[in-house]
Design a protein around this motif. Structure first.
Motif, PDB file in Angstrom:
ATOM      1  N   THR A   1      18.656   6.915  18.892  1.00 34.77           N
ATOM      2  CA  THR A   1      19.464   5.854  18.232  1.00 34.77           C
ATOM      3  C   THR A   1      20.423   5.480  19.156  1.00 34.77           C
ATOM      4  O   THR A   1      20.875   6.251  20.200  1.00 34.77           O
ATOM      5  CB  THR A   1      19.917   6.613  17.082  1.00 34.77           C
ATOM      6  N   GLU A   2      21.194   4.329  18.922  1.00 35.63           N
ATOM      7  CA  GLU A   2      22.242   4.060  19.781  1.00 35.63           C
ATOM      8  C   GLU A   2      23.575   4.374  19.217  1.00 35.63           C
ATOM      9  O   GLU A   2      23.752   4.345  17.959  1.00 35.63           O
ATOM     10  CB  GLU A   2      22.300   2.618  20.044  1.00 35.63           C
ATOM     11  N   SER A  37      28.153   4.688  20.341  1.00 35.39           N
ATOM     12  CA  SER A  37      29.303   4.208  21.065  1.00 35.39           C
ATOM     13  C   SER A  37      30.535   5.174  20.749  1.00 35.39           C
ATOM     14  O   SER A  37      31.088   4.844  20.045  1.00 35.39           O
ATOM     15  CB  SER A  37      29.514   2.799  20.687  1.00 35.39           C
ATOM     16  N   THR A  76      26.460   6.679  24.509  1.00 36.65           N
ATOM     17  CA  THR A  76      25.820   5.680  24.178  1.00 36.65           C
ATOM     18  C   THR A  76      24.260   5.493  23.540  1.00 36.65           C
ATOM     19  O   THR A  76      24.015   4.459  22.761  1.00 36.65           O
ATOM     20  CB  THR A  76      25.904   4.756  25.305  1.00 36.65           C
ATOM     21  N   ALA A  77      23.892   6.781  23.624  1.00 37.48           N
ATOM     22  CA  ALA A  77      22.548   6.992  23.217  1.00 37.48           C
ATOM     23  C   ALA A  77      22.276   8.464  22.695  1.00 37.48           C
ATOM     24  O   ALA A  77      22.885   9.305  23.154  1.00 37.48           O
ATOM     25  CB  ALA A  77      21.459   6.426  23.873  1.00 37.48           C
ATOM     26  N   HIS A  85      17.727   4.291  28.164  1.00 39.89           N
ATOM     27  CA  HIS A  85      18.083   3.532  27.058  1.00 39.89           C
ATOM     28  C   HIS A  85      19.801   3.878  26.916  1.00 39.89           C
ATOM     29  O   HIS A  85      20.420   2.593  26.782  1.00 39.89           O
ATOM     30  CB  HIS A  85      17.754   4.536  25.622  1.00 39.89           C
ATOM     31  N   ALA A  86      20.195   5.027  27.405  1.00 39.09           N
ATOM     32  CA  ALA A  86      21.509   4.905  27.528  1.00 39.09           C
ATOM     33  C   ALA A  86      22.304   4.005  28.412  1.00 39.09           C
ATOM     34  O   ALA A  86      23.530   3.358  28.186  1.00 39.09           O
ATOM     35  CB  ALA A  86      22.163   6.494  27.944  1.00 39.09           C
ATOM     36  N   LEU A 146      22.200   0.441  27.006  1.00 43.28           N
ATOM     37  CA  LEU A 146      23.012   0.259  25.950  1.00 43.28           C
ATOM     38  C   LEU A 146      24.547   0.364  26.453  1.00 43.28           C
ATOM     39  O   LEU A 146      25.493  -0.472  25.929  1.00 43.28           O
ATOM     40  CB  LEU A 146      23.091   1.517  24.895  1.00 43.28           C
ATOM     41  N   LYS A 148      27.272  -2.746  26.042  1.00 41.34           N
ATOM     42  CA  LYS A 148      28.530  -2.297  25.358  1.00 41.34           C
ATOM     43  C   LYS A 148      29.813  -2.421  25.984  1.00 41.34           C
ATOM     44  O   LYS A 148      31.012  -2.942  25.734  1.00 41.34           O
ATOM     45  CB  LYS A 148      28.635  -0.927  24.722  1.00 41.34           C
TER      46      LYS A 148
END
Lengths: 191, 209
Positions: A41-42, A44, B59-60, B182-183, B186, B190
């Motif tokens: 999953t993402e 922040s 971030t992931a 992935h991190a 993202l 972001k």
């Protein structure tokens, strides 16, 4: 009499061998072991402070009326708590930039606990005493005690001051970052 | 003497029946024995021993359920006696434990590694070079472990070893499933978006090689 013994033996054998529940348990386990349950999953989140918290988890299992002897256990646990800002709740429209005087006002969501971690090797068994007449502590019992310890630390989070520290550090992080990218006045607010 | 022997023979079926009832009752007790009340821990204080300032952008996150199984030679007296008849490395009776662990792996950037050189501003262009994405936490708390099957006695150290194996497997699976990549993707997206809200029309976010 022989018939009676025979019937009793058959009943006994059925009682001892037929454990349908265990068979079902083993089947679902086999199925589960073959499939991988995972998810990516993402998120922040900006973690700004880490607290290392130690706790002694202890319990005494005093004998009941039908038991003899007691059981005592004591663990030394270390938990790592990270707090900071969940940036997925951050609203970009809450950023007010004034280019003429190079100032910026940024409004962030309130700090929250982002992660809580008790690594298995940091939950150390320090003492265990079990009377000869009692059963040993099972892995499940020990884990249930540690779970209570975990819950106890979680409940104490609002009293630790970690969230205040997280907001203080988030303020200094954004001030430093934004001054690095050219802003002279940086104001950080929390809602 | 013969009379005594005869009376013993006559009593044998009763003795057998009584023995069967005793064994049956023992088995029934073991099967339906009342569960011990859940032990409640004593009240103790939580002591903060260290406070560390961090700047970690997660971030992931990777979530996985793993099932781990371990076996060892039976530790019960019966098991030890039975195993003494077998080979040393091939016990006849074994203790088994099966643990279900639900773990989280969090990945992102340690922004405390950003240096002044990593941020370059020229007019309306902002260029930021991030440190490499890394695993920030592997979390499997006591509440994330479920002791599914426990046969025989397992010490705390033996269980901890299985739990450590579960953690390592979750960490390794996360890396194999591309968590770091992935991190990174993202994080770049972001931060680019975030820096744009500060008025920069052109933002370039890169990752150190």
């Amino acid at each position: 009499m022989k018939k009676l013994i025979l019937i009793a033996s058959v009943l006994l054998a059925v009682c001892a061998s037929c454990n349908k529940k265990d068979v079902l348990k083993e089947l679902t386990l086999r199925e589960k072991m073959n499939e991988k349950v995972s998810e990516l999953t993402e998120m922040s989140e900006l973690g700004t402070v880490e607290y290392k918290v130690t706790k002694v988890v202890k319990a005494s299992d005093d004998p009941k009326w039908y038991q003899f002897g007691d059981r005592k256990i004591l663990f030394q646990c270390t938990a790592y708590l990270k707090a900071g800002i969940d940036l997925s709740k951050f609203d970009p429209s809450q950023v007010k930039v004034n280019e003429s005087d190079k100032s910026v006002v940024i409004t962030l969501p309130k700090a929250e606990l982002l992660s809580f971690n008790i690594p298995p090797d940091e939950a150390k068994l320090a003492y265990e005493k079990v009377a000869l007449t009692r059963f040993n502590f099972t892995a499940q019992e020990r884990n249930l005690l540690l779970q209570q310890g975990e819950e106890d630390i979680r409940k104490d989070v609002p009293n630790m001051g970690i969230l205040q520290d997280a907001e203080k550090n988030a303020t200094s992080f954004f001030k430093s970052l934004l001054s690095q990218i050219g802003f002279e006045t940086v104001t950080v607010k929390f809602v | 003497m013969r009379r005594f022997r005869n009376s013993i023979y006559r009593l044998l079926p009763f003795i057998a029946l009584v023995a069967l009832i005793v064994v049956g009752a023992a088995l029934l007790y073991l099967k339906f024995k009342p569960k011990e009340d859940v032990l409640v821990i004593d009240e103790t204080s939580n002591i903060v021993t260290e406070i560390r300032k961090i700047s970690e952008l997660t971030t992931a996150c990777y979530y996985e359920d793993v099932i781990l199984k371990d076996k060892k030679a039976a530790s019960s007296v019966t098991g030890k006696v039975v195993n003494s008849f077998g080979k040393k490395n091939e016990p006849i009776m074994e203790d088994e434990i099966v643990i279900v662990a639900s773990g989280n792996v969090r990945a992102g950037f340690d922004l405390s590694k950003l240096t002044a050189k990593d941020v370059v501003v020229s007019d309306s262009l902002l260029e930021v070079t991030l440190p490499k994405a890394e695993i920030l936490d592997v979390i499997v708390n006591p509440s994330n472990f479920d002791i599914y099957i426990e046969d025989g006695h397992w010490t705390h150290e033996q269980v901890t070893k299985v739990e450590d194996r579960a953690m390592n497997r979750i960490r390794q699976d996360a890396v194999n499933d591309g968590l770091l990549q992935h991190a990174t993707e993202l994080g770049v997206a972001k931060l680019t978006e975030m820096f744009k809200t500060f008025g920069y029309s052109e933002v370039v976010v890169k990752v150190r090689k």
